[in-house]
Design an enzyme around this catalytic site. Structure first.
Site, PDB file in Angstrom:
ATOM      1  N   ARG A  60      32.587 -26.190 -31.839  1.00 30.30           N
ATOM      2  CA  ARG A  60      31.914 -24.938 -31.517  1.00 30.30           C
ATOM      3  C   ARG A  60      32.872 -23.766 -31.750  1.00 30.30           C
ATOM      4  NH1 ARG A  60      28.790 -25.086 -25.865  1.00 30.30           N
ATOM      5  NH2 ARG A  60      28.304 -22.998 -26.663  1.00 30.30           N
ATOM      6  N   ASP A  62      34.113 -20.049 -32.062  1.00 27.81           N
ATOM      7  CA  ASP A  62      33.681 -18.843 -31.356  1.00 27.81           C
ATOM      8  C   ASP A  62      33.171 -17.787 -32.321  1.00 27.81           C
ATOM      9  OD1 ASP A  62      34.452 -19.896 -28.898  1.00 27.81           O
ATOM     10  OD2 ASP A  62      36.488 -19.106 -29.059  1.00 27.81           O
ATOM     11  N   TYR A 120      43.801 -26.022 -37.123  1.00 30.41           N
ATOM     12  CA  TYR A 120      43.457 -24.603 -37.097  1.00 30.41           C
ATOM     13  C   TYR A 120      44.655 -23.808 -37.613  1.00 30.41           C
ATOM     14  CZ  TYR A 120      39.265 -25.280 -34.197  1.00 30.41           C
ATOM     15  OH  TYR A 120      38.032 -25.644 -33.714  1.00 30.41           O
ATOM     16  N   ARG A 207      43.814 -20.249 -30.049  1.00 28.81           N
ATOM     17  CA  ARG A 207      44.051 -18.806 -29.967  1.00 28.81           C
ATOM     18  C   ARG A 207      45.059 -18.471 -28.863  1.00 28.81           C
ATOM     19  NH1 ARG A 207      38.114 -16.626 -29.430  1.00 28.81           N
ATOM     20  NH2 ARG A 207      39.226 -14.682 -28.884  1.00 28.81           N
TER      21      ARG A 207
END
Length: 261
Positions: A60, A62, A120, A207
């Site tokens: 999921r 963002d 990521y 993040r």
């Protein structure tokens, strides 16, 4: 034979490999009151194949987060050859979403649960002046960053650890322990890339790690403090959650050549 008597194609579990720019979307997951990648892709599939498809995505992402590599799967009946399906679906997709491959996968395959690890990459534009080509593509940080401090801090996130200190409150999880396969800071010109790969990520974990490394670069946290920050499980001791615009899903491992990126 009438149209009604024609035999329907068999239902197959098909995985799609895709990429997207997330700026105009409220993440992957379908939303009742906001546009999502899942909604746009499912609507394109319906137009291309004539059947309603419910997709399961690998994660999921963002709102505003991008994906250079993403996998979603769903069961569908279509006579379109798999090598032609990306083009067929692409005819109904906007320019910021692209399907590159379609692969038939086992019945029990699920893009989320069969993924063994994800990578990521967080991009930081570290320059005194803005670059319009990085707008919504990288986080603009005009303050000078100590890149060597970021390089020294990054490996402290590696290994099996409790990452409660670098996650936001979101979807409940049974455990905040994850295994980080690598965490690296790399630089090319005025772009700094924070690259992380793990067997799973907590909400906003990538993040928050990027934000913590930025704090190291700003001298607000020393590299030697990272183990204590993680051991504390205290979100307030780590750096902030870096803005979504700099985050990309860049790698996936399924142990399948057709899907791995």
């Amino acid at each position: 034979m009438s149209a009604k008597e024609k035999k329907l194609p068999p239902e197959r579990n098909i995985a799609l490999r895709l990429a997207y720019l997330g700026t105009n979307y409220h993440g992957w997951q379908y939303q009742n009151n906001a546009l999502s990648i899942q909604q746009v892709l499912q609507e394109a599939l319906a137009k291309a194949t004539g059947c309603q498809v419910v997709l399961s995505g690998v994660g999921r992402t963002d709102a505003g987060v991008h994906a250079r590599a993403y996998v979603a799967n769903g069961r569908m009946r279509t006579g379109i050859p798999l090598d032609k399906l990306p083009l067929a679906v692409g005819a109904y997709l906007p320019e910021d979403i692209a399907v590159s491959r379609a692969t038939e996968v086992p019945e029990d395959f699920d893009a989320r649960f069969n993924c063994r690890s994800k990578e990521y990459t967080y991009l930081i534009h570290n320059s005194r002046t803005r670059n319009p080509f990085y707008h919504n593509r990288a986080y603009f940080c005009p303050a000078p960053l100590d890149f060597e401090a970021m390089v020294q801090a990054a490996p402290h996130f590696e290994g099996q650890q409790d990452f409660a200190a670098v996650r936001s409150v979101g979807t409940p999880v049974r455990s905040t322990v994850r295994t980080m396969l690598y965490c690296r800071a790399e630089r090319q010109g005025d772009l700094i890339a924070v690259r992380v790969r793990a067997d799973g990520f907590l909400y906003n974990m990538a993040r928050a790690i990027a934000g913590t490394l930025i704090y190291c670069g700003l001298g607000k946290i020393s590299p030697e403090e990272i183990p204590a920050v993680l051991a504390s499980r205290d979100r307030e001791r780590a750096g902030p959650t870096a803005p979504a615009c700099g985050l990309y899903m860049t790698g996936l491992d399924y142990g399948m050549e057709e899907l791995d990126v």
